[in-house]
Design a protein around this motif. Structure first.
Motif, PDB file in Angstrom:
ATOM      1  N   TYR A   7       0.860  -1.189   0.000  1.00  0.00           N
ATOM      2  CA  TYR A   7       0.000   0.000   0.000  1.00  0.00           C
ATOM      3  C   TYR A   7       0.893   1.234   0.000  1.00  0.00           C
ATOM      4  O   TYR A   7       2.045   1.186   0.453  1.00  0.00           O
ATOM      5  CB  TYR A   7      -0.900   0.015   1.238  1.00  0.00           C
ATOM      6  CG  TYR A   7      -1.941  -1.074   1.276  1.00  0.00           C
ATOM      7  CD1 TYR A   7      -3.277  -0.810   0.955  1.00  0.00           C
ATOM      8  CD2 TYR A   7      -1.605  -2.378   1.643  1.00  0.00           C
ATOM      9  CE1 TYR A   7      -4.235  -1.806   0.985  1.00  0.00           C
ATOM     10  CE2 TYR A   7      -2.560  -3.389   1.670  1.00  0.00           C
ATOM     11  CZ  TYR A   7      -3.873  -3.090   1.340  1.00  0.00           C
ATOM     12  OH  TYR A   7      -4.819  -4.095   1.373  1.00  0.00           O
ATOM     13  N   ASP A   8       0.334   2.332  -0.490  1.00  0.00           N
ATOM     14  CA  ASP A   8       1.104   3.562  -0.604  1.00  0.00           C
ATOM     15  C   ASP A   8       0.233   4.752  -0.216  1.00  0.00           C
ATOM     16  O   ASP A   8      -0.900   4.870  -0.670  1.00  0.00           O
ATOM     17  CB  ASP A   8       1.601   3.723  -2.048  1.00  0.00           C
ATOM     18  CG  ASP A   8       2.337   5.034  -2.256  1.00  0.00           C
ATOM     19  OD1 ASP A   8       1.822   5.882  -2.997  1.00  0.00           O
ATOM     20  OD2 ASP A   8       3.399   5.225  -1.645  1.00  0.00           O
ATOM     21  N   PHE A   9       0.794   5.638   0.642  1.00  0.00           N
ATOM     22  CA  PHE A   9       0.087   6.866   0.976  1.00  0.00           C
ATOM     23  C   PHE A   9       0.049   7.773  -0.250  1.00  0.00           C
ATOM     24  O   PHE A   9       1.036   7.887  -0.978  1.00  0.00           O
ATOM     25  CB  PHE A   9       0.785   7.613   2.114  1.00  0.00           C
ATOM     26  CG  PHE A   9       0.526   7.041   3.463  1.00  0.00           C
ATOM     27  CD1 PHE A   9      -0.737   7.101   4.033  1.00  0.00           C
ATOM     28  CD2 PHE A   9       1.549   6.461   4.196  1.00  0.00           C
ATOM     29  CE1 PHE A   9      -0.982   6.578   5.293  1.00  0.00           C
ATOM     30  CE2 PHE A   9       1.324   5.931   5.449  1.00  0.00           C
ATOM     31  CZ  PHE A   9       0.060   5.989   6.005  1.00  0.00           C
ATOM     32  N   LYS A  10      -1.074   8.416  -0.480  1.00  0.00           N
ATOM     33  CA  LYS A  10      -1.213   9.333  -1.601  1.00  0.00           C
ATOM     34  C   LYS A  10      -0.625  10.691  -1.214  1.00  0.00           C
ATOM     35  O   LYS A  10      -1.124  11.345  -0.313  1.00  0.00           O
ATOM     36  CB  LYS A  10      -2.692   9.486  -1.974  1.00  0.00           C
ATOM     37  CG  LYS A  10      -3.354   8.178  -2.401  1.00  0.00           C
ATOM     38  CD  LYS A  10      -4.846   8.382  -2.671  1.00  0.00           C
ATOM     39  CE  LYS A  10      -5.519   7.076  -3.050  1.00  0.00           C
ATOM     40  NZ  LYS A  10      -6.982   7.242  -3.266  1.00  0.00           N
ATOM     41  N   ASP A  26       6.511   5.943   2.998  1.00  0.00           N
ATOM     42  CA  ASP A  26       5.076   5.933   2.675  1.00  0.00           C
ATOM     43  C   ASP A  26       4.627   4.648   1.994  1.00  0.00           C
ATOM     44  O   ASP A  26       3.513   4.583   1.486  1.00  0.00           O
ATOM     45  CB  ASP A  26       4.722   7.131   1.795  1.00  0.00           C
ATOM     46  CG  ASP A  26       5.524   7.164   0.488  1.00  0.00           C
ATOM     47  OD1 ASP A  26       6.466   6.358   0.352  1.00  0.00           O
ATOM     48  OD2 ASP A  26       5.217   7.996  -0.388  1.00  0.00           O
ATOM     49  N   GLU A  62      -7.071   4.356   7.681  1.00  0.00           N
ATOM     50  CA  GLU A  62      -6.538   5.605   7.140  1.00  0.00           C
ATOM     51  C   GLU A  62      -6.774   6.786   8.069  1.00  0.00           C
ATOM     52  O   GLU A  62      -5.915   7.664   8.204  1.00  0.00           O
ATOM     53  CB  GLU A  62      -7.202   5.905   5.782  1.00  0.00           C
ATOM     54  CG  GLU A  62      -6.865   4.920   4.681  1.00  0.00           C
ATOM     55  CD  GLU A  62      -7.683   5.177   3.422  1.00  0.00           C
ATOM     56  OE1 GLU A  62      -7.109   5.089   2.319  1.00  0.00           O
ATOM     57  OE2 GLU A  62      -8.890   5.465   3.562  1.00  0.00           O
ATOM     58  N   TYR A 103      -4.537   6.035   1.793  1.00  0.00           N
ATOM     59  CA  TYR A 103      -3.568   5.205   1.078  1.00  0.00           C
ATOM     60  C   TYR A 103      -4.317   4.313   0.108  1.00  0.00           C
ATOM     61  O   TYR A 103      -5.537   4.149   0.186  1.00  0.00           O
ATOM     62  CB  TYR A 103      -2.706   4.379   2.035  1.00  0.00           C
ATOM     63  CG  TYR A 103      -3.461   3.518   3.031  1.00  0.00           C
ATOM     64  CD1 TYR A 103      -4.147   2.369   2.632  1.00  0.00           C
ATOM     65  CD2 TYR A 103      -3.470   3.838   4.386  1.00  0.00           C
ATOM     66  CE1 TYR A 103      -4.819   1.580   3.545  1.00  0.00           C
ATOM     67  CE2 TYR A 103      -4.145   3.062   5.313  1.00  0.00           C
ATOM     68  CZ  TYR A 103      -4.809   1.927   4.883  1.00  0.00           C
ATOM     69  OH  TYR A 103      -5.490   1.149   5.796  1.00  0.00           O
TER      70      TYR A 103
END
Length: 313
Positions: free
Chosen positions: A100-103, A229, A241, A248
């Motif tokens: 997963y990746d934070f925006k 991130d 979140e 994310y």
């Protein structure tokens, strides 16, 4: 620039930047490199101390009933994650990895939450170390101060955090603008600030699970890893979140072949040989990459023995 406001409601900062030449592009109006470097060094010592605390926390000797429970998820490289996977191959082989990746993490961090979370993490490190935080020729660490050491109290580190967060300015169209949400993406201390903020969220989340005796969720997160991130979890999802104050998204669309910070993780459902289960992306390149010992030096790791030998002669 929608998250930037004009600087200087008291007029003093406005005056300092009135003479700036108009420009179409946003650019820094003050050099913060020195403060960022100093803070980065201090926060790295904080991270090392929190990692040491976590290793003690999840040891059988200290917490027999919580052995393996992890509060510290920060990793520094793909090699670190690959080594753990290979070491615990039997544990991981039947699990499904997901990333997963934070925006846009840096521009979305709420500065109010950031200060609180970072403050909790720094205080936790000071309390665990029970010593002063010093910087000397060897770097930064919690240690008994010597004559030539630069010594930092808890309040001094907190004040430096406030200074760095509060003083991110750019110039656009002849106006001085202050960043009021997020932190500068290119700042030396920005990755460390983001890491420790997320640590405070994750450690607090784990502490809550322990208090509520949610053993199933704790087991799911015992192998979670995060590189700034980017998340790596197994058979589960990251914490909600809303706890981070950021959204994310899942970045792995194929559970059989998952990318994570420069490597690919494959599951054993395709009978992948153990030695090829974790594969660095560089293995597919048509040239041999040069690895460097540290980010601040141009000396590749292959020269290390030669450099040491030359210095001793």
């Amino acid at each position: 620039m929608e998250r930037l406001l004009a600087a200087g409601s008291d007029g003093e900062r406005d005056d300092a930047f009135k003479a700036a030449a108009p420009t179409n592009a946003a650019r820094p109006v003050a050099a913060m490199t020195g403060a960022h470097k100093e803070l980065s060094s201090l926060l790295k010592a904080v991270q090392r101390t929190l990692h040491e605390k976590d290793l003690e926390f999840r040891s059988k000797e200290v917490n027999p009933g919580l052995s393996g429970v992890r509060r510290f998820w920060i990793v520094e490289s793909a090699e670190q994650v690959a080594a753990e996977i290979k070491q615990r191959y039997t544990f991981f082989k039947s699990k499904v990895p997901a990333t997963y990746d934070f925006k846009t993490m840096y521009s979305n961090l709420d500065q109010g939450l950031l200060r609180k979370g970072l403050g909790r993490a720094i205080r936790e490190a000071f309390e665990h170390a029970g010593k002063e935080l010093v910087i000397n020729k060897s770097g930064s660490s919690f240690a008994d101060a010597e004559d030539d050491d630069k010594v930092y109290s808890l309040s001094m580190v907190e004040e430096l955090v406030e200074f760095v967060v509060d003083n991110a300015y750019v110039e656009q169209g002849g106006r001085a603008l202050r960043q009021v949400r997020g932190i500068p993406m290119g700042g030396n201390a920005s990755p460390d600030i983001a890491n420790l903020y997320c640590y405070s969220v994750e450690a607090d989340y784990i502490d809550g699970l322990i208090e509520n005796k949610d053993w199933g969720r704790l087991k799911e997160l015992c192998s979670a890893a995060r590189y700034i991130d980017d998340f790596l979890v197994w058979d589960t999802t990251p914490p909600p979140e809303e706890l981070y104050g950021m959204s994310y998204a899942k970045t792995s669309d194929n559970d059989d072949d998952v990318p994570f910070i420069g490597m690919r993780i494959r599951t054993e459902r395709h009978e992948t040989p153990k030695n090829n289960w974790v594969r660095l992306k560089a293995a597919n390149w048509k040239f041999k990459p040069t690895r460097f010992t540290h980010g601040h030096t141009a000396a590749p790791s292959t020269q290390g023995p030669g450099i040491l030998k030359g210095m001793m002669q």
